[in-house]
Structure formats: C-alpha cells, structure tokens
Design an enzyme around this catalytic site. Structure first.
Site, PDB file in Angstrom:
ATOM      1  N   HIS A 114      -0.349  -3.415   1.964  1.00 52.25           N
ATOM      2  CA  HIS A 114       0.898  -3.630   2.703  1.00 52.25           C
ATOM      3  C   HIS A 114       0.882  -2.822   3.991  1.00 52.25           C
ATOM      4  O   HIS A 114       0.317  -1.715   4.031  1.00 52.25           O
ATOM      5  CB  HIS A 114       2.116  -3.263   1.843  1.00 52.25           C
ATOM      6  CG  HIS A 114       2.193  -1.809   1.500  1.00 52.25           C
ATOM      7  ND1 HIS A 114       2.992  -0.922   2.187  1.00 52.25           N
ATOM      8  CD2 HIS A 114       1.550  -1.076   0.571  1.00 52.25           C
ATOM      9  CE1 HIS A 114       2.835   0.284   1.671  1.00 52.25           C
ATOM     10  NE2 HIS A 114       1.966   0.224   0.693  1.00 52.25           N
ATOM     11  N   CYS A 120       1.272   1.425   5.075  1.00 51.32           N
ATOM     12  CA  CYS A 120       0.945   2.060   3.788  1.00 51.32           C
ATOM     13  C   CYS A 120       0.730   3.566   3.984  1.00 51.32           C
ATOM     14  O   CYS A 120      -0.067   3.985   4.823  1.00 51.32           O
ATOM     15  CB  CYS A 120      -0.316   1.424   3.208  1.00 51.32           C
ATOM     16  SG  CYS A 120      -0.831   2.131   1.626  1.00 51.32           S
ATOM     17  N   ARG A 126       8.208  -0.213  -2.981  1.00 48.69           N
ATOM     18  CA  ARG A 126       8.786  -1.372  -2.284  1.00 48.69           C
ATOM     19  C   ARG A 126       7.959  -2.640  -2.447  1.00 48.69           C
ATOM     20  O   ARG A 126       8.390  -3.710  -2.035  1.00 48.69           O
ATOM     21  CB  ARG A 126       8.927  -1.046  -0.786  1.00 48.69           C
ATOM     22  CG  ARG A 126       9.840   0.131  -0.518  1.00 48.69           C
ATOM     23  CD  ARG A 126       9.665   0.645   0.881  1.00 48.69           C
ATOM     24  NE  ARG A 126       8.328   1.197   1.100  1.00 48.69           N
ATOM     25  CZ  ARG A 126       7.892   1.695   2.261  1.00 48.69           C
ATOM     26  NH1 ARG A 126       8.692   1.692   3.309  1.00 48.69           N
ATOM     27  NH2 ARG A 126       6.683   2.188   2.378  1.00 48.69           N
ATOM     28  N   ASP A 135       3.274   1.823  -4.097  1.00 50.75           N
ATOM     29  CA  ASP A 135       4.512   1.889  -3.300  1.00 50.75           C
ATOM     30  C   ASP A 135       5.649   1.129  -3.987  1.00 50.75           C
ATOM     31  O   ASP A 135       5.492  -0.041  -4.360  1.00 50.75           O
ATOM     32  CB  ASP A 135       4.236   1.292  -1.906  1.00 50.75           C
ATOM     33  CG  ASP A 135       5.362   1.581  -0.927  1.00 50.75           C
ATOM     34  OD1 ASP A 135       6.521   1.206  -1.226  1.00 50.75           O
ATOM     35  OD2 ASP A 135       5.090   2.179   0.129  1.00 50.75           O
ATOM     36  N   CYS A 168      -0.690  -1.675  -4.320  1.00 49.17           N
ATOM     37  CA  CYS A 168      -0.343  -0.284  -4.046  1.00 49.17           C
ATOM     38  C   CYS A 168       0.807   0.149  -4.969  1.00 49.17           C
ATOM     39  O   CYS A 168       1.632  -0.665  -5.378  1.00 49.17           O
ATOM     40  CB  CYS A 168       0.071  -0.116  -2.583  1.00 49.17           C
ATOM     41  SG  CYS A 168       0.379   1.609  -2.127  1.00 49.17           S
TER      42      CYS A 168
HETATM   43 CO    CO Z   1       0.834   1.835   0.076  1.00 51.48          CO
END
Ligand code: CO
Length: 210
Positions: free
Chosen positions: A98, A101, A46, A44, A42
């Site tokens: 994750h 999400c 993090r 993302d 992803c």
């Molecule tokens: Co995500």
C-alpha cells in the site's frame, strides 16, 4: 478496560446477527474451509483484506506482516504458503502493498529502530538496487510510493522463486497465479502491477527442476 469489553460485546452482536437470517451459519462454517485466495499483505490496520475486497469468512486465507514481505527464511510465511498451495489448493495468491507504507518509509531512512531494522533490511536491498530510479523522483512521497511498487514486485518474484510455487506450477499448469497489487489508502482502490504464472519470468538461477 471498556475498549476491550466493547470488542467482546461487538462480537456478541455480530454472531447474533449472522445467525438471525441463517441459523446454521456457524455450523456450516465449522465444517471446513475452501478459500480460493491467499492474501499476503501489510499489517497496517487500514489495509483490511476482507473489507476492501468484500470477501466473507472462508473465502480468503490471510498472512500479514510489516511491509508484506516474502522472505525465504521466514518459516511462518512459508508454512502458510505451503498449506495454502498444497492443502487448500488456492488458485490465486495476492501480494498487496500500500502507498505511504510505514515499513517502506522506515527502510528509506537511516534511523535504527530496533529489531525491525533486520526485517526491513530486505526493502533496503530493493532500494539500493533501484537507487538511481527512486532517487531521481522529486517528491518524497512519490519516492516512497515507487519503492512500495518495486517492493511488491520483488516480493512476488521472491514467492515465484520458492520451490513450493514452482512445484505447484509444474503440477497445476501455472496455478496458483501470483499477483502483485498496491492499495491506495487515499482512494480505497487496488492497482494490479504484476502477474506471474511461470518460472520463465525468473532468472534461470532461481528455477527448479522436478
Ligand atoms: Co504498510
């Protein structure tokens, strides 16, 4: 402006640090790459693949998009997969989702969010396929997290359904192995939830012959 200058300054410090102990670090790196892994994760911020697996530059080929999707018409992803499999000959491909999400959460809602509606439509299909199971879960966050897992499994199967992977399995006795992982932002830990190394795990309609 200072925030962007900071990045360039950090880059300068980092590059100096790398060559301090190993003066030929970058000239060695520039000779080529031979990564063992392809990571499909992803976007993302993090979920940083090299950080959370402690891999160094050169060890992992990486593709990221919203909600780590493997879409069979996505030329970007397919080009990455073909290069990783046929040129770099990676032995392992990790599709890593994750918990919590945002892309998966958005797919469970009904709000129209723009272009992303069409991208996360793929997760909506997985949700509707597993509606009975997911809607039977009480807590909202557990619902999202179960769909995160189901999405990862669906994406690993999408990857297994490509002719790129099946041709490689045919030639390389089940390699690359395809792994589905879920990363937990609360603990920093990855959980392995599926591994596929053969098209026998797929419906016969998705198997190719070569
Ligand atoms: Co995500």
């Amino acid at each position: 402006m200072h925030r962007i200058k900071k990045l360039l300054l950090e880059n300068l410090v980092w590059s100096k640090g790398k060559t301090q102990n190993n003066p030929s670090y970058f000239t060695n790196m520039a000779e080529g790459q031979k990564p063992d892994y392809l990571w499909i994760g992803c976007s993302d911020s993090r979920v940083d693949p090299s950080e959370l697996t402690n891999t160094q530059p050169g060890e992992m080929f990486v593709h990221r998009n919203v909600a780590n999707l493997v879409v069979h018409t996505d030329l970007n992803l397919l080009s990455v997969v073909q290069y990783a499999v046929e040129a770099l000959k990676v032995d392992h491909i990790i599709v890593c989702g994750h918990y919590n999400c945002g892309g998966v959460k958005a797919a469970m809602g009904s709000a129209s969010l723009g272009v992303i509606d069409h991208w996360i439509r793929n997760i909506k299909d997985t949700y509707s396929f597993h509606r009975f199971e997911v809607d039977g879960i009480k807590s909202e966050s557990d619902k999202v997290n179960r769909l995160v897992e189901l999405n990862v499994m669906a994406q690993v199967k999408n990857l297994a359904s490509t002719s790129i992977i099946q041709k490689a399995w045919n030639e390389r006795q089940g390699f690359p192995a395809l792994h589905g992982w879920v990363y937990d932002i609360n603990t920093g830990l990855c959980k392995s939830i599926i591994t596929i190394q053969s098209s026998n795990d797929l419906d016969s309609s998705h198997r190719y012959t070569f």
